[in-house]
Design a protein around this motif. Structure first.
Motif, PDB file in Angstrom:
ATOM      1  N   LEU A  72       0.806  -0.786   0.239  1.00 53.02           N
ATOM      2  CA  LEU A  72       0.047  -0.093   0.357  1.00 53.02           C
ATOM      3  C   LEU A  72       1.065   1.351   0.229  1.00 53.02           C
ATOM      4  N   VAL A  73       0.379   2.464  -0.621  1.00 53.13           N
ATOM      5  CA  VAL A  73       1.346   3.310  -0.690  1.00 53.13           C
ATOM      6  C   VAL A  73       0.549   4.494  -0.354  1.00 53.13           C
ATOM      7  N   THR A  74       0.690   4.874   0.354  1.00 51.65           N
ATOM      8  CA  THR A  74       0.315   6.516   0.867  1.00 51.65           C
ATOM      9  C   THR A  74       0.877   7.857  -0.098  1.00 51.65           C
ATOM     10  N   GLY A  75      -0.246   8.449  -0.615  1.00 51.34           N
ATOM     11  CA  GLY A  75       0.067  10.404  -1.585  1.00 51.34           C
ATOM     12  C   GLY A  75       0.518   9.370  -2.762  1.00 51.34           C
ATOM     13  N   ALA A  76      -0.492   8.484  -3.054  1.00 48.51           N
ATOM     14  CA  ALA A  76       0.208   7.917  -5.025  1.00 48.51           C
ATOM     15  C   ALA A  76      -0.329   8.186  -5.778  1.00 48.51           C
ATOM     16  N   THR A  77      -1.230  10.312  -5.602  1.00 47.40           N
ATOM     17  CA  THR A  77      -1.416  11.000  -6.340  1.00 47.40           C
ATOM     18  C   THR A  77      -0.784  12.366  -5.952  1.00 47.40           C
ATOM     19  N   GLY A  78       0.753  11.860  -5.372  1.00 46.16           N
ATOM     20  CA  GLY A  78       1.344  12.979  -5.373  1.00 46.16           C
ATOM     21  C   GLY A  78       3.534  12.768  -5.980  1.00 46.16           C
ATOM     22  N   PHE A  79       4.019  13.466  -5.803  1.00 47.38           N
ATOM     23  CA  PHE A  79       5.326  13.415  -7.365  1.00 47.38           C
ATOM     24  C   PHE A  79       6.001  11.876  -6.453  1.00 47.38           C
ATOM     25  N   LEU A  80       5.959  12.101  -5.171  1.00 46.93           N
ATOM     26  CA  LEU A  80       7.094  11.030  -5.019  1.00 46.93           C
ATOM     27  C   LEU A  80       6.230   9.351  -4.812  1.00 46.93           C
ATOM     28  N   GLY A  81       5.283   9.861  -3.981  1.00 44.46           N
ATOM     29  CA  GLY A  81       3.778   8.351  -3.820  1.00 44.46           C
ATOM     30  C   GLY A  81       3.994   7.975  -5.139  1.00 44.46           C
ATOM     31  N   GLY A  82       3.036   8.763  -6.057  1.00 47.37           N
ATOM     32  CA  GLY A  82       3.828   7.795  -7.888  1.00 47.37           C
ATOM     33  C   GLY A  82       4.847   6.999  -8.220  1.00 47.37           C
ATOM     34  N   ALA A  83       5.424   7.644  -8.573  1.00 52.79           N
ATOM     35  CA  ALA A  83       6.994   7.557  -8.512  1.00 52.79           C
ATOM     36  C   ALA A  83       7.117   5.812  -7.606  1.00 52.79           C
ATOM     37  N   GLU A 115      23.077  19.114  -0.976  1.00 57.63           N
ATOM     38  CA  GLU A 115      22.793  17.995  -1.344  1.00 57.63           C
ATOM     39  C   GLU A 115      21.603  17.687  -1.841  1.00 57.63           C
ATOM     40  N   LEU A 116      20.546  17.031  -2.883  1.00 54.84           N
ATOM     41  CA  LEU A 116      19.135  17.033  -3.489  1.00 54.84           C
ATOM     42  C   LEU A 116      19.439  15.743  -3.744  1.00 54.84           C
ATOM     43  N   THR A 117      18.373  15.271  -3.962  1.00 55.65           N
ATOM     44  CA  THR A 117      17.881  13.642  -3.884  1.00 55.65           C
ATOM     45  C   THR A 117      16.783  13.329  -5.078  1.00 55.65           C
ATOM     46  N   HIS A 118      17.593  12.605  -6.075  1.00 56.07           N
ATOM     47  CA  HIS A 118      16.789  12.446  -7.766  1.00 56.07           C
ATOM     48  C   HIS A 118      15.968  11.094  -7.249  1.00 56.07           C
ATOM     49  N   VAL A 119      14.616  11.820  -7.698  1.00 56.02           N
ATOM     50  CA  VAL A 119      13.670  10.734  -7.086  1.00 56.02           C
ATOM     51  C   VAL A 119      13.674   9.135  -7.532  1.00 56.02           C
ATOM     52  N   ARG A 120      13.973   9.052  -8.696  1.00 61.79           N
ATOM     53  CA  ARG A 120      14.319   7.689  -7.856  1.00 61.79           C
ATOM     54  C   ARG A 120      15.319   6.947  -7.274  1.00 61.79           C
ATOM     55  N   ASN A 121      16.321   7.849  -6.750  1.00 59.01           N
ATOM     56  CA  ASN A 121      16.998   7.344  -5.558  1.00 59.01           C
ATOM     57  C   ASN A 121      15.865   7.388  -4.568  1.00 59.01           C
ATOM     58  N   VAL A 122      14.838   8.143  -4.572  1.00 58.17           N
ATOM     59  CA  VAL A 122      14.155   8.006  -3.150  1.00 58.17           C
ATOM     60  C   VAL A 122      13.445   6.624  -3.451  1.00 58.17           C
ATOM     61  N   VAL A 123      12.944   6.733  -5.081  1.00 58.90           N
ATOM     62  CA  VAL A 123      12.385   4.673  -5.281  1.00 58.90           C
ATOM     63  C   VAL A 123      13.087   4.010  -4.425  1.00 58.90           C
ATOM     64  N   GLN A 124      14.216   4.401  -5.070  1.00 58.78           N
ATOM     65  CA  GLN A 124      15.375   3.134  -4.617  1.00 58.78           C
ATOM     66  C   GLN A 124      15.463   2.509  -3.197  1.00 58.78           C
ATOM     67  N   ALA A 125      15.667   3.925  -2.560  1.00 55.31           N
ATOM     68  CA  ALA A 125      15.791   3.149  -1.461  1.00 55.31           C
ATOM     69  C   ALA A 125      14.809   2.916  -0.153  1.00 55.31           C
TER      70      ALA A 125
END
Length: 321
Positions: A4-15, A195-205
């Motif tokens: 289950l992913v909360t905030g799935a209609t947001g940028f990070l949650g959707g990714a 420092e910044l974090t690309h969304v794909r890196n957050v998804v990977q984590a």
């Protein structure tokens, strides 16, 4: 795995939801935006319209093995009651429901909790925090973390700094709008390394935390410091806009922001001011994070470098009308 992913209609949650579907998981995505929910459905995510305020977590978690909690009120301005209702209370309730259901929890927090510590280099997860915080947002996210840890000590808490990527409507697009108005002055004479974090890196984590569970808190970034003002200049060049040239001391801008905030608080509607003091500090105070714990316990290795990630975002913005 049923996730289950909360905030799935947001940028990070959707990714996160889309990546987990691509990896073969059964994914349900919670959110409030019906149009984005339809896009998730088309991508193979089962969309569940839901508001975290008053959510029936026992029902929502039925059959769920793991949860990625990406929903949050993510803004530097707002009422404390709203931060409580959107960040603190749902996080604690969800963690308690996960504990009762035996579901794994990956909770997305923020390094904004470090902002008031005065530390700037290689900040570690065990840095003492509180009782004072840089913003109501940071305070609410810290208390949300505390609520999660109290209810579910085995939860994984991620602190990604400055999430960006194609599709983000906040970080880089906000800088682009400021450049287009010509109102962004240069606030420091020296470079500010952050420092910044690309969304794909957050998804990977997040995916690693599901695959190889590791309790505790983990910093997440692209793993390479970024020169903030040089990056602003690159963005200006990419958009064929003038680089910020007029220097205004940061303390003057921050003082003006405090006055704007005071005026907004006195207004009955409490509108968001055009400038906030905490927003100014993000442009003037350096910070890098220690990734040792994420590398060793999660096996985290950033997949996207800031050079590649920012180039993609700049190219996307340049293509927009």
């Amino acid at each position: 795995m049923n996730v289950l992913v909360t905030g799935a209609t947001g940028f990070l949650g959707g990714a996160v939801a889309r990546r987990l579907v691509a990896a073969g998981h059964e994914v349900r995505g919670l959110g409030r935006d019906a149009a984005r929910g339809a896009e998730l459905q088309a991508a193979g995510v089962t969309f569940v319209p839901a508001d975290l305020r008053g959510a029936d977590w026992r029902t929502l978690l039925r059959g769920t093995e793991a949860v990625v909690h990406a929903a949050a009120r993510s803004t530097l301005w707002g009422r404390w009651a709203d931060f409580q209702a959107d960040n603190i209370w749902p996080s604690g309730e969800l963690a308690r429901a996960c504990a009762a259901a035996g579901a794994r929890l990956v909770h997305v927090s923020t390094p904004s909790v470090y902002n008031a510590t005065g530390l700037t280099r290689q900040v570690r997860e065990d840095t003492p925090l509180g009782p004072h915080f840089d913003s109501l947002y940071a305070r609410s996210k810290w208390l949300a973390e505390e609520a999660v840890r109290a209810a579910l000590p085995d939860a994984t808490v991620l602190r990604p700094r400055g999430i960006y990527g194609v599709g983000d409507t906040s970080l880089v697009p906000r800088l682009a709008r400021a450049l287009k108005t010509g109102r962004l002055p240069r606030l420091t004479r020296a470079e500010v390394w952050t420092e910044l974090t690309h969304v794909r890196n957050v998804v990977q984590a997040a995916e690693l935390a599901l695959i190889r569970p590791a309790p505790g808190v983990f910093n997440v970034t692209d793993g390479q410091p970024v020169p903030l003002w040089a990056t602003v200049d690159r963005l200006a060049d990419a958009l064929a806009l003038p680089r910020p040239a007029r220097y205004v001391p940061a303390r003057l801008i921050e003082g003006a922001a405090h006055l704007l905030e005071l005026g907004a608080r006195l207004h009955p509607a409490r509108p968001e001011p055009p400038l906030t003091a905490s927003g100014v500090r993000l442009l003037t105070r350096p910070m890098t994070l220690d990734l040792t714990r994420a590398r060793e316990r999660l096996g985290y290795v950033p997949a996207v470098t800031p050079e590649v990630g920012l180039a993609d975002v700049f190219a996307h913005l340049r293509s927009q009308p």
